[in-house]
Write an enzyme that holds these catalytic residues in place. Structure first.
Site, PDB file in Angstrom:
ATOM      1  N   HIS A 190      -9.528   8.534 -14.061  1.00  0.00           N
ATOM      2  CA  HIS A 190      -8.243   8.315 -13.383  1.00  0.00           C
ATOM      3  C   HIS A 190      -8.079   9.304 -12.236  1.00  0.00           C
ATOM      4  O   HIS A 190      -8.139  10.519 -12.428  1.00  0.00           O
ATOM      5  CB  HIS A 190      -7.094   8.438 -14.393  1.00  0.00           C
ATOM      6  CG  HIS A 190      -7.092   7.315 -15.383  1.00  0.00           C
ATOM      7  ND1 HIS A 190      -6.806   7.488 -16.719  1.00  0.00           N
ATOM      8  CD2 HIS A 190      -7.371   5.993 -15.219  1.00  0.00           C
ATOM      9  CE1 HIS A 190      -6.897   6.312 -17.335  1.00  0.00           C
ATOM     10  NE2 HIS A 190      -7.247   5.396 -16.442  1.00  0.00           N
ATOM     11  N   GLU A 193      -6.148  12.712 -12.140  1.00  0.00           N
ATOM     12  CA  GLU A 193      -6.395  13.655 -13.227  1.00  0.00           C
ATOM     13  C   GLU A 193      -7.469  14.677 -12.822  1.00  0.00           C
ATOM     14  O   GLU A 193      -8.525  14.819 -13.431  1.00  0.00           O
ATOM     15  CB  GLU A 193      -6.735  12.863 -14.499  1.00  0.00           C
ATOM     16  CG  GLU A 193      -5.558  11.942 -14.865  1.00  0.00           C
ATOM     17  CD  GLU A 193      -5.840  10.934 -15.979  1.00  0.00           C
ATOM     18  OE1 GLU A 193      -6.891  11.041 -16.638  1.00  0.00           O
ATOM     19  OE2 GLU A 193      -4.991  10.046 -16.184  1.00  0.00           O
ATOM     20  N   HIS A 325      -9.341  13.322 -19.906  1.00  0.00           N
ATOM     21  CA  HIS A 325      -8.193  12.860 -19.121  1.00  0.00           C
ATOM     22  C   HIS A 325      -7.140  13.962 -19.064  1.00  0.00           C
ATOM     23  O   HIS A 325      -7.267  14.987 -19.724  1.00  0.00           O
ATOM     24  CB  HIS A 325      -7.548  11.629 -19.794  1.00  0.00           C
ATOM     25  CG  HIS A 325      -8.385  10.394 -19.720  1.00  0.00           C
ATOM     26  ND1 HIS A 325      -8.095   9.342 -18.899  1.00  0.00           N
ATOM     27  CD2 HIS A 325      -9.533  10.063 -20.379  1.00  0.00           C
ATOM     28  CE1 HIS A 325      -9.013   8.406 -19.037  1.00  0.00           C
ATOM     29  NE2 HIS A 325      -9.911   8.810 -19.939  1.00  0.00           N
ATOM     30  N   GLU A 398      -6.850  14.366 -23.851  1.00  0.00           N
ATOM     31  CA  GLU A 398      -5.834  14.514 -22.810  1.00  0.00           C
ATOM     32  C   GLU A 398      -5.601  16.008 -22.670  1.00  0.00           C
ATOM     33  O   GLU A 398      -5.140  16.662 -23.607  1.00  0.00           O
ATOM     34  CB  GLU A 398      -4.526  13.808 -23.208  1.00  0.00           C
ATOM     35  CG  GLU A 398      -4.632  12.297 -23.348  1.00  0.00           C
ATOM     36  CD  GLU A 398      -4.650  11.534 -22.026  1.00  0.00           C
ATOM     37  OE1 GLU A 398      -4.493  12.166 -20.962  1.00  0.00           O
ATOM     38  OE2 GLU A 398      -4.827  10.305 -22.077  1.00  0.00           O
TER      39      GLU A 398
HETATM   40  O1  0X9 Z   1      -4.156   5.135 -20.748  1.00  0.00           O
HETATM   41  C1  0X9 Z   1      -5.224   5.759 -20.749  1.00  0.00           C
HETATM   42  O2  0X9 Z   1      -6.275   5.298 -20.340  1.00  0.00           O
HETATM   43  C2  0X9 Z   1      -5.234   7.185 -21.321  1.00  0.00           C
HETATM   44  N1  0X9 Z   1      -4.080   7.920 -20.915  1.00  0.00           N
HETATM   45  S1  0X9 Z   1      -3.919   8.406 -19.360  1.00  0.00           S
HETATM   46  O3  0X9 Z   1      -2.594   8.968 -19.192  1.00  0.00           O
HETATM   47  N2  0X9 Z   1      -4.971   9.559 -19.065  1.00  0.00           N
HETATM   48  O4  0X9 Z   1      -4.156   7.280 -18.520  1.00  0.00           O
HETATM   49  C3  0X9 Z   1      -5.202   7.115 -22.822  1.00  0.00           C
HETATM   50  C4  0X9 Z   1      -6.250   6.276 -23.436  1.00  0.00           C
HETATM   51  C5  0X9 Z   1      -6.160   6.318 -24.925  1.00  0.00           C
HETATM   52  N3  0X9 Z   1      -6.789   5.179 -25.505  1.00  0.00           N
HETATM   53  C6  0X9 Z   1      -8.130   5.073 -25.553  1.00  0.00           C
HETATM   54  N4  0X9 Z   1      -8.903   6.033 -25.147  1.00  0.00           N
HETATM   55  N5  0X9 Z   1      -8.621   3.982 -26.079  1.00  0.00           N
HETATM   56 ZN    ZN Z   2      -6.484   9.157 -17.749  1.00  0.00          ZN
END
Ligand code: 0X9
Ligand code: ZN
Ligand code: CA
Ligand code: CA
Ligand code: CA
Length: 449
Positions: A190, A193, A325, A398
């Site tokens: 992303h 990030e 992330h 995260e």
């Molecule tokens: O939405 C996302 O891709 C991730 N959060 S972010 O704020 N960095 O965009 C979380 C993903 C969690 N789910 C999986 N990894 N399957």
């Molecule tokens: Zn992300």
């Protein structure tokens, strides 16, 4: 547990204060937003989306409903979430009856007065500790030149706009493919990030620089083959810092046929249960647009091909992975596509192993351990692919901060050192477990002999 509880209460109190303090500006913001044209063309041209706290959503079902409006869910609390939305998306959120409150735009960070020229990709001057794409390349080349016996770099493919996608390998006898457990670290799916690229550079520096002096590092480098893909989304990352102003960009920069909207959410584009379950969007304007087909994002295809290339003699060499992330301070594991734990492709022993190691890693960095889908449903995410398709124990981290009170996606560069080093022990724990992940549940004999 107690700490989390306190944190939750403080957040609530601050939220209440903010609600009062911001009542007027929000109304003004809304008027301004609704006055703006909401044609896709106008939006694609310039609008920088913003973060809003949405009060009310308190279940996965609520959060999934919100995500289907095309917003990203950046932060999840018990009875509210923080989203990123443009003005058109904000209207839809309000139409559902949720109360929203603007958290303001991204920070300027140019107090020194040194401006970045328009069109040039660079961090604002106060955040110059972050690495642009070119600066990261240079740092990697320097590290490889300084430690050629244990570090090597390869170009595994190109981004949509033609930037090199890299894999850095770290191991003893780095030029040979030895029979050692392989571990994959991926970063920066992303765009906004940026701290995750710093995490990659930290790992490269730490493993390269401390090999001669640090026992734990030496053990990991000697016994494992470590793969670091430091930047899965260089196009988005560069776009996000255009002109030294943060753009709140998430996706890659690939145009979409038949639409003015740009970009695919890479973390919804992996080829496992792609688009299966209401965990991504088919609207190219959505923050979580899944793309036209699985692996339609060239960056996802390149890294998927790389992962598949690590199947040697019919056996996937990579046993464990972390995809970095920001933000939320979480250690997460599959599935994202379902709330279930034991399912087709996930046995009780599998999930027990994910949890045991996930919780252990989270204890060392003080993040919160949980299943992906506790946040909201996601389909086509990398960890579900790596586990579902390749049987790699894949986690999603995260990183800092825990909440938007500390600048959300744009923490100041002063935190880089602390917040990357914070993950040192958890990364070493994963590397240590990577020879037989099931030893964490005492079943080494059953699975790894
Ligand atoms: O939405 C996302 O891709 C991730 N959060 S972010 O704020 N960095 O965009 C979380 C993903 C969690 N789910 C999986 N990894 N399957
Ligand atoms: Zn992300
Ligand atoms: Ca600074
Ligand atoms: Ca080796
Ligand atoms: Ca090998």
């Amino acid at each position: 547990m107690r700490l989390q509880h306190l944190r939750g209460r403080r957040t609530t109190a601050v939220a209440a204060l903010l609600t009062m303090a911001l009542a007027v500006p929000i109304a003004a913001q809304a008027t301004e937003d609704s006055g703006a044209h909401d044609s896709a063309a106008a939006k694609a041209a310039a609008e920088i989306p913003r973060q809003y706290r949405v009060t009310g959503p308190d279940s996965v079902a609520d959060r999934d409903r919100l995500a289907r409006l095309g917003v990203s869910l950046d932060e999840v609390a018990k009875k509210s979430v923080v989203i990123t939305a443009d003005s058109a998306q904000l209207k839809k959120v309000r139409a559902l009856g949720w109360r929203t409150k603007s958290l303001g735009g991204p920070p300027a960070r140019d107090s020194s007065g040194k401006k970045v020229r328009p069109g040039v990709a660079d961090f604002p001057s106060d955040d110059s500790g972050y690495h642009t794409y070119d600066e990261a390349l240079k740092a990697i080349d320097e590290a490889v030149a300084a430690h050629p016996d244990i570090l090597s770099k390869q170009v595994i493919g190109k981004s949509h706009e033609g930037r090199d996608l890299l894999a850095v390998k770290i191991s003893d006898n780095v030029g040979e493919d030895e029979d050692e457990p392989e571990v994959l670290f991926t970063h920066h799916q992303h765009a906004r990030e940026h701290l995750t690229v710093e995490m990659a550079l930290y790992l490269i520096d730490e493993f390269g620089g401390k090999y001669g002096s640090d026992e734990a590092i030496k053990k990991a480098v000697d016994g494992r083959e470590i793969w670091i893909v430091p930047d899965l989304n260089p196009d988005g990352g560069e776009y996000d810092i255009t002109g030294g102003e943060y753009q709140m960009w998430r996706k890659n920069r690939q145009p979409n046929e038949g639409s003015e909207e740009i970009g695919t959410d890479q973390n919804r584009n992996w080829d496992f249960k792609w688009g299966c379950c209401g965990g991504s969007s088919e609207d190219p304007g959505a923050e979580d647009y899944r793309g036209a087909a699985p692996e339609s994002a060239p960056e996802v295809k390149v890294v998927s091909d790389f992962v598949r290339s690590r199947v040697v003699g019919g056996k996937q060499q990579i046993t464990a992975a972390i995809d970095f992330h920001t933000y939320g301070e979480l250690v997460m594991w599959p599935w994202g596509w379902t709330q279930d734990e034991v399912t087709d492709g996930m046995t009780q022993d599998d999930i027990d192993t994910f949890k045991a190691i996930g919780k252990d890693m989270a204890a060392s960095n003080d993040y919160t351990p949980q299943q992906d889908s506790a946040l909201y449903t996601t389909d086509g995410a990398i960890d579900d692919y790596l586990w579902g398709d390749q049987k790699i124990f894949a986690y999603t981290y995260e990183m800092y901060p825990g909440d938007s009170g500390s600048d959300g996606f744009y923490p100041p560069d002063e935190v880089i050192e602390k917040e990357t080093a914070r993950n040192r022990e958890s990364v070493l724990k994963l590397l240590d477990n990577a020879d037989c992940m099931y030893k964490a549940i005492g079943k080494e004999d059953q699975y790894c002999k």
